[in-house]
Design a protein around this motif. Structure first.
Motif, PDB file in Angstrom:
ATOM      1  N   PHE A  85       0.670  -1.634  -0.243  1.00  0.00           N
ATOM      2  CA  PHE A  85      -0.167  -0.218  -0.254  1.00  0.00           C
ATOM      3  C   PHE A  85       1.018   0.838   0.301  1.00  0.00           C
ATOM      4  O   PHE A  85       1.829   1.429   0.929  1.00  0.00           O
ATOM      5  CB  PHE A  85      -1.523  -0.245   1.411  1.00  0.00           C
ATOM      6  N   ALA A  86       0.814   2.072  -0.592  1.00  0.00           N
ATOM      7  CA  ALA A  86       1.681   3.631  -1.608  1.00  0.00           C
ATOM      8  C   ALA A  86       1.386   4.242   0.094  1.00  0.00           C
ATOM      9  O   ALA A  86      -0.437   4.717   0.518  1.00  0.00           O
ATOM     10  CB  ALA A  86       0.767   4.429  -2.321  1.00  0.00           C
ATOM     11  N   ILE A  87       2.128   4.822   1.036  1.00  0.00           N
ATOM     12  CA  ILE A  87       1.271   5.368   2.353  1.00  0.00           C
ATOM     13  C   ILE A  87       2.281   6.250   2.727  1.00  0.00           C
ATOM     14  O   ILE A  87       4.077   6.467   2.576  1.00  0.00           O
ATOM     15  CB  ILE A  87       1.270   4.019   3.171  1.00  0.00           C
ATOM     16  N   GLY A  88       1.815   7.324   2.266  1.00  0.00           N
ATOM     17  CA  GLY A  88       2.836   8.472   2.333  1.00  0.00           C
ATOM     18  C   GLY A  88       2.373   9.243   3.356  1.00  0.00           C
ATOM     19  O   GLY A  88       1.514   9.129   4.332  1.00  0.00           O
ATOM     20  N   VAL A  89       2.520  11.024   3.100  1.00  0.00           N
ATOM     21  CA  VAL A  89       2.059  11.245   4.470  1.00  0.00           C
ATOM     22  C   VAL A  89       0.758  11.290   4.549  1.00  0.00           C
ATOM     23  O   VAL A  89       0.316  11.981   6.145  1.00  0.00           O
ATOM     24  CB  VAL A  89       2.651  13.102   4.858  1.00  0.00           C
ATOM     25  N   ALA A  90       0.113  11.909   3.845  1.00  0.00           N
ATOM     26  CA  ALA A  90      -1.588  12.375   3.027  1.00  0.00           C
ATOM     27  C   ALA A  90      -2.373  11.142   3.602  1.00  0.00           C
ATOM     28  O   ALA A  90      -3.235  11.624   4.822  1.00  0.00           O
ATOM     29  CB  ALA A  90      -2.074  12.815   1.887  1.00  0.00           C
ATOM     30  N   ARG A 125       3.468   6.384  16.192  1.00  0.00           N
ATOM     31  CA  ARG A 125       4.176   6.003  16.241  1.00  0.00           C
ATOM     32  C   ARG A 125       4.661   4.877  15.438  1.00  0.00           C
ATOM     33  O   ARG A 125       5.788   5.069  14.569  1.00  0.00           O
ATOM     34  CB  ARG A 125       5.764   5.104  17.685  1.00  0.00           C
ATOM     35  N   VAL A 126       3.833   4.116  15.142  1.00  0.00           N
ATOM     36  CA  VAL A 126       3.323   2.760  14.142  1.00  0.00           C
ATOM     37  C   VAL A 126       3.549   3.299  12.618  1.00  0.00           C
ATOM     38  O   VAL A 126       3.871   3.580  11.940  1.00  0.00           O
ATOM     39  CB  VAL A 126       2.563   1.588  14.482  1.00  0.00           C
ATOM     40  N   ALA A 127       2.294   4.813  13.425  1.00  0.00           N
ATOM     41  CA  ALA A 127       1.861   5.167  11.830  1.00  0.00           C
ATOM     42  C   ALA A 127       3.612   6.126  11.195  1.00  0.00           C
ATOM     43  O   ALA A 127       3.314   5.607   9.733  1.00  0.00           O
ATOM     44  CB  ALA A 127       1.290   6.168  11.785  1.00  0.00           C
ATOM     45  N   ASP A 128       4.195   5.957  11.490  1.00  0.00           N
ATOM     46  CA  ASP A 128       4.828   7.175  10.839  1.00  0.00           C
ATOM     47  C   ASP A 128       5.869   6.066  10.577  1.00  0.00           C
ATOM     48  O   ASP A 128       6.880   6.266   9.500  1.00  0.00           O
ATOM     49  CB  ASP A 128       5.553   7.528  12.650  1.00  0.00           C
ATOM     50  N   MET A 129       5.797   4.628  11.055  1.00  0.00           N
ATOM     51  CA  MET A 129       7.195   3.635  10.577  1.00  0.00           C
ATOM     52  C   MET A 129       6.791   3.128   9.240  1.00  0.00           C
ATOM     53  O   MET A 129       7.459   2.862   9.003  1.00  0.00           O
ATOM     54  CB  MET A 129       7.095   2.772  12.156  1.00  0.00           C
ATOM     55  N   LEU A 130       4.964   3.341   8.832  1.00  0.00           N
ATOM     56  CA  LEU A 130       4.547   2.458   8.174  1.00  0.00           C
ATOM     57  C   LEU A 130       4.751   3.380   7.000  1.00  0.00           C
ATOM     58  O   LEU A 130       4.862   3.060   5.544  1.00  0.00           O
ATOM     59  CB  LEU A 130       3.495   1.667   8.271  1.00  0.00           C
ATOM     60  N   ILE A 131       4.834   4.467   6.605  1.00  0.00           N
ATOM     61  CA  ILE A 131       5.193   5.414   5.735  1.00  0.00           C
ATOM     62  C   ILE A 131       5.998   4.782   4.784  1.00  0.00           C
ATOM     63  O   ILE A 131       7.864   4.064   5.174  1.00  0.00           O
ATOM     64  CB  ILE A 131       5.666   6.820   5.832  1.00  0.00           C
ATOM     65  N   ASN A 132       5.899   4.554   3.644  1.00  0.00           N
ATOM     66  CA  ASN A 132       6.569   3.875   2.555  1.00  0.00           C
ATOM     67  C   ASN A 132       6.855   4.519   1.310  1.00  0.00           C
ATOM     68  O   ASN A 132       7.857   3.864   0.426  1.00  0.00           O
ATOM     69  CB  ASN A 132       6.422   2.163   2.448  1.00  0.00           C
ATOM     70  N   ARG A 133       6.314   6.157   0.989  1.00  0.00           N
ATOM     71  CA  ARG A 133       6.446   6.534   0.180  1.00  0.00           C
ATOM     72  C   ARG A 133       6.838   8.212   0.991  1.00  0.00           C
ATOM     73  O   ARG A 133       5.964   8.383   1.006  1.00  0.00           O
ATOM     74  CB  ARG A 133       4.902   6.582  -0.821  1.00  0.00           C
ATOM     75  N   PHE A 134       8.201   8.402  -0.029  1.00  0.00           N
ATOM     76  CA  PHE A 134       8.744   9.842   0.265  1.00  0.00           C
ATOM     77  C   PHE A 134       8.187  10.618  -1.220  1.00  0.00           C
ATOM     78  O   PHE A 134       9.718  10.382  -1.872  1.00  0.00           O
ATOM     79  CB  PHE A 134       9.977   9.321   0.658  1.00  0.00           C
ATOM     80  N   ASP A 135       7.803  11.348  -2.010  1.00  0.00           N
ATOM     81  CA  ASP A 135       7.543  11.510  -2.633  1.00  0.00           C
ATOM     82  C   ASP A 135       6.531  13.544  -2.679  1.00  0.00           C
ATOM     83  O   ASP A 135       5.735  13.431  -1.814  1.00  0.00           O
ATOM     84  CB  ASP A 135       7.403  11.775  -4.056  1.00  0.00           C
TER      85      ASP A 135
END
Ligand code: HEM
Length: 135
Positions: A85-90, A125-135
């Protein structure tokens, strides 16, 4: 229920009302996720009960409740399991916003401030760790 565990809670899980409280939070969370335009579509729409069970038992286990999650799913490996799943900040912010609203529905007596704060910090903490798209 006047059993010993209720009178002398031995874990965070028991102290905040056990399965009932975790079920309530997770159910109210997924009621919102189902309707959500951003992250709702990521979830399997024919298995909301399964999604609720997975998140509920993951949280229960983390907070000292039964090990049901690991018995059914093995090691949590949450980063790996979220990789598709594409997880970014939003997406993280939306997840947390809905979780905050769900936690807010639980009364102060069931979830006193220090427990509420600890529960919330873990979510963040967990939600931050799960970010896997940085754009
Ligand atoms: C940051 C935003 C997040 C998004 C977009 C997201 C999305 C998803 C999706 C689409 C699934 C697969 C459907 C399912 O198995 O129910 C899933 C599974 C799961 N998520 Fe998340 N999630 C996020 C954050 C979190 C957080 C913060 C936690 C824990 C506190 C969490 C715990 C789980 C668990 C336990 C599962 C089931 C894993 C399994 O057994 O396969 N997720 N998530």
């Amino acid at each position: 229920m006047a059993d010993t565990a209720q009178n002398h809670p031995t874990s965070f899980y028991e102290a905040v009302g056990g399965e009932e409280t975790f079920s309530t939070i997770v159910h109210r969370f997924y009621l919102q996720v189902r309707e959500d335009d951003l992250i709702g579509p990521m979830y399997p729409h024919d298995d909301w009960e399964g999604s609720e069970a997975r998140l509920k038992w993951f949280l229960a286990q983390y907070w000292g409740g039964p090990q049901t999650f690991s018995e059914n799913r093995g090691h949590p490996r949450l980063r790996m399991r979220h990789h598709p799943f594409a997880i970014g900040v939003a997406e993280r912010d939306r997840w947390l916003e809905m979780m905050a609203a769900a936690i807010d529905t639980v009364d102060e007596e069931t979830l006193p401030a220090p427990y509420r704060a600890a529960l919330w910090e873990h979510m963040v903490r967990v939600a931050d760790m799960l970010i896997n798209r940085f754009d």
